[in-house]
Design a protein around this motif. Sequence first.
Motif, PDB file in Angstrom:
ATOM      1  N   ILE A 103       0.829  -1.137   0.045  1.00 25.10           N
ATOM      2  CA  ILE A 103      -0.109  -0.128   0.001  1.00 25.10           C
ATOM      3  C   ILE A 103       0.921   1.225  -0.035  1.00 25.10           C
ATOM      4  O   ILE A 103       2.090   1.319   0.439  1.00 25.10           O
ATOM      5  N   LYS A 104       0.352   2.382  -0.506  1.00 21.12           N
ATOM      6  CA  LYS A 104       0.976   3.513  -0.414  1.00 21.12           C
ATOM      7  C   LYS A 104       0.870   4.555   0.354  1.00 21.12           C
ATOM      8  O   LYS A 104      -0.349   4.498   1.059  1.00 21.12           O
ATOM      9  N   ARG A 105       1.790   5.559   0.532  1.00 14.79           N
ATOM     10  CA  ARG A 105       1.664   6.623   1.344  1.00 14.79           C
ATOM     11  C   ARG A 105       0.451   7.237   1.405  1.00 14.79           C
ATOM     12  O   ARG A 105      -0.314   7.374   0.291  1.00 14.79           O
ATOM     13  N   GLY A 106      -0.287   7.616   2.573  1.00 15.83           N
ATOM     14  CA  GLY A 106      -1.496   8.338   2.839  1.00 15.83           C
ATOM     15  C   GLY A 106      -2.737   7.410   2.591  1.00 15.83           C
ATOM     16  O   GLY A 106      -3.943   7.874   3.059  1.00 15.83           O
ATOM     17  N   GLU A 107      -2.728   6.169   2.167  1.00 17.55           N
ATOM     18  CA  GLU A 107      -3.514   5.082   2.143  1.00 17.55           C
ATOM     19  C   GLU A 107      -3.975   4.773   3.729  1.00 17.55           C
ATOM     20  O   GLU A 107      -3.216   4.635   4.463  1.00 17.55           O
ATOM     21  N   VAL A 108      -5.155   4.426   3.993  1.00 17.14           N
ATOM     22  CA  VAL A 108      -5.863   4.079   5.173  1.00 17.14           C
ATOM     23  C   VAL A 108      -5.991   2.468   4.999  1.00 17.14           C
ATOM     24  O   VAL A 108      -6.756   2.196   4.297  1.00 17.14           O
ATOM     25  N   LEU A 109      -5.084   1.828   5.701  1.00 17.19           N
ATOM     26  CA  LEU A 109      -5.533   0.453   5.915  1.00 17.19           C
ATOM     27  C   LEU A 109      -6.718   0.081   6.520  1.00 17.19           C
ATOM     28  O   LEU A 109      -7.673  -0.852   5.860  1.00 17.19           O
ATOM     29  N   PHE A 110      -7.341   0.646   7.688  1.00 18.42           N
ATOM     30  CA  PHE A 110      -8.380   0.394   8.154  1.00 18.42           C
ATOM     31  C   PHE A 110      -9.061   1.694   9.020  1.00 18.42           C
ATOM     32  O   PHE A 110      -7.923   2.354   9.401  1.00 18.42           O
ATOM     33  N   LYS A 111     -10.112   2.006   9.338  1.00 17.85           N
ATOM     34  CA  LYS A 111     -10.505   3.049  10.109  1.00 17.85           C
ATOM     35  C   LYS A 111     -11.215   2.553  11.228  1.00 17.85           C
ATOM     36  O   LYS A 111     -11.748   1.553  11.524  1.00 17.85           O
ATOM     37  N   GLU A 112     -11.112   3.381  12.540  1.00 16.65           N
ATOM     38  CA  GLU A 112     -11.531   3.101  13.566  1.00 16.65           C
ATOM     39  C   GLU A 112     -12.975   3.131  13.782  1.00 16.65           C
ATOM     40  O   GLU A 112     -13.659   3.870  12.783  1.00 16.65           O
ATOM     41  N   GLY A 113     -13.427   1.873  14.300  1.00 14.87           N
ATOM     42  CA  GLY A 113     -14.894   1.760  14.406  1.00 14.87           C
ATOM     43  C   GLY A 113     -15.483   0.756  13.408  1.00 14.87           C
ATOM     44  O   GLY A 113     -16.731   0.430  13.489  1.00 14.87           O
ATOM     45  N   VAL A 114     -14.832   0.745  12.321  1.00 17.91           N
ATOM     46  CA  VAL A 114     -15.590  -0.054  11.139  1.00 17.91           C
ATOM     47  C   VAL A 114     -15.522  -1.538  11.595  1.00 17.91           C
ATOM     48  O   VAL A 114     -14.353  -2.103  12.323  1.00 17.91           O
ATOM     49  N   PRO A 115     -16.385  -2.466  11.079  1.00 16.58           N
ATOM     50  CA  PRO A 115     -16.069  -3.974  11.350  1.00 16.58           C
ATOM     51  C   PRO A 115     -14.716  -4.396  10.841  1.00 16.58           C
ATOM     52  O   PRO A 115     -14.363  -4.014   9.728  1.00 16.58           O
ATOM     53  N   SER A 116     -14.248  -5.309  11.560  1.00 13.99           N
ATOM     54  CA  SER A 116     -12.911  -5.904  11.075  1.00 13.99           C
ATOM     55  C   SER A 116     -13.251  -7.043  10.084  1.00 13.99           C
ATOM     56  O   SER A 116     -14.161  -7.478  10.179  1.00 13.99           O
ATOM     57  N   ASN A 117     -12.378  -7.337   9.088  1.00 12.18           N
ATOM     58  CA  ASN A 117     -12.463  -8.443   8.405  1.00 12.18           C
ATOM     59  C   ASN A 117     -11.884  -9.655   8.873  1.00 12.18           C
ATOM     60  O   ASN A 117     -11.596 -10.574   8.282  1.00 12.18           O
ATOM     61  N   GLY A 118     -11.545  -9.649  10.238  1.00 14.07           N
ATOM     62  CA  GLY A 118     -11.090 -10.736  10.801  1.00 14.07           C
ATOM     63  C   GLY A 118      -9.724 -11.267  10.407  1.00 14.07           C
ATOM     64  O   GLY A 118      -9.081 -12.152  10.684  1.00 14.07           O
ATOM     65  N   ALA A 119      -8.816 -10.210  10.223  1.00 13.79           N
ATOM     66  CA  ALA A 119      -7.500 -10.315   9.850  1.00 13.79           C
ATOM     67  C   ALA A 119      -6.519  -9.179  10.724  1.00 13.79           C
ATOM     68  O   ALA A 119      -6.961  -8.310  10.793  1.00 13.79           O
ATOM     69  N   MET A 120      -5.281  -9.909  10.900  1.00  9.94           N
ATOM     70  CA  MET A 120      -4.296  -8.991  11.499  1.00  9.94           C
ATOM     71  C   MET A 120      -3.244  -8.738  10.385  1.00  9.94           C
ATOM     72  O   MET A 120      -3.130  -9.524   9.527  1.00  9.94           O
ATOM     73  N   PHE A 121      -2.098  -8.235  10.845  1.00  4.57           N
ATOM     74  CA  PHE A 121      -1.177  -7.974   9.912  1.00  4.57           C
ATOM     75  C   PHE A 121       0.260  -8.000  10.589  1.00  4.57           C
ATOM     76  O   PHE A 121       0.332  -7.849  11.857  1.00  4.57           O
ATOM     77  N   PHE A 122       1.261  -8.220   9.510  1.00  4.19           N
ATOM     78  CA  PHE A 122       2.700  -8.213  10.184  1.00  4.19           C
ATOM     79  C   PHE A 122       3.269  -7.320   9.112  1.00  4.19           C
ATOM     80  O   PHE A 122       3.031  -7.332   7.946  1.00  4.19           O
ATOM     81  N   LEU A 123       4.071  -6.219   9.614  1.00  4.60           N
ATOM     82  CA  LEU A 123       4.626  -5.196   8.939  1.00  4.60           C
ATOM     83  C   LEU A 123       6.029  -5.599   8.444  1.00  4.60           C
ATOM     84  O   LEU A 123       6.785  -5.952   9.292  1.00  4.60           O
ATOM     85  N   PHE A 124       6.109  -5.589   7.123  1.00  3.34           N
ATOM     86  CA  PHE A 124       7.593  -6.117   6.691  1.00  3.34           C
ATOM     87  C   PHE A 124       8.424  -4.936   6.296  1.00  3.34           C
ATOM     88  O   PHE A 124       9.608  -4.940   6.531  1.00  3.34           O
TER      89      PHE A 124
END
Length: 172
Positions: free
Chosen positions: A15-36
């Motif tokens: 993903i690129k600068r300025g993009e929002v991965l997810f927003k506070e309060g929105v339903p989750s998609n059941g996924a977590m992440f690892f930042l490489f």
Amino acid sequence: MGLKESLAKLSMINIKRGEVLFKEGVPSNGAMFFLFEGQLDIYKQIEGKHIKLRSILPGEFFGEMAIINNSPRAASIVVVSETAKLGIINRTTFVQMSQESPEFLFLLLKKVIERLYETDGKIRAIKRQQDEDSIVAKITSASNGSSAENAEGDGSETPPDPFVENETPVGE
């Protein structure tokens, strides 16, 4: 299989600068992440303002509450580096990694506890600062409008200490 091998098998997104991965309060998609690669910032809405809580740097897991209890996102995540490379960990992958690499669960639990302490401290500091700012504003407002109340009228009276409980709150 070790943690490194498990991480190497993750589905990747860029993903690129300025993009929002997810927003506070929105339903989750059941996924977590690892930042490489890259850097992300975490923002929390506090009293109507988006406050940066901290940055996520390469090698960190985040979004684990989505895996554990499928709750809405607790904060917003924004990309601040030119790009960011993330591994997606869904529930199935999470269970598999937990079984194959007990160190994964230990590291995740340790990090979650550290974040709870850190975030709690930051939120308390923000609220304390807001309270102090509010008290100073009330004192400044009261002292500007109360020069007629001074016995000598020269404004030399020291305002009350805002951290000492008064019998009569300021402004009443």
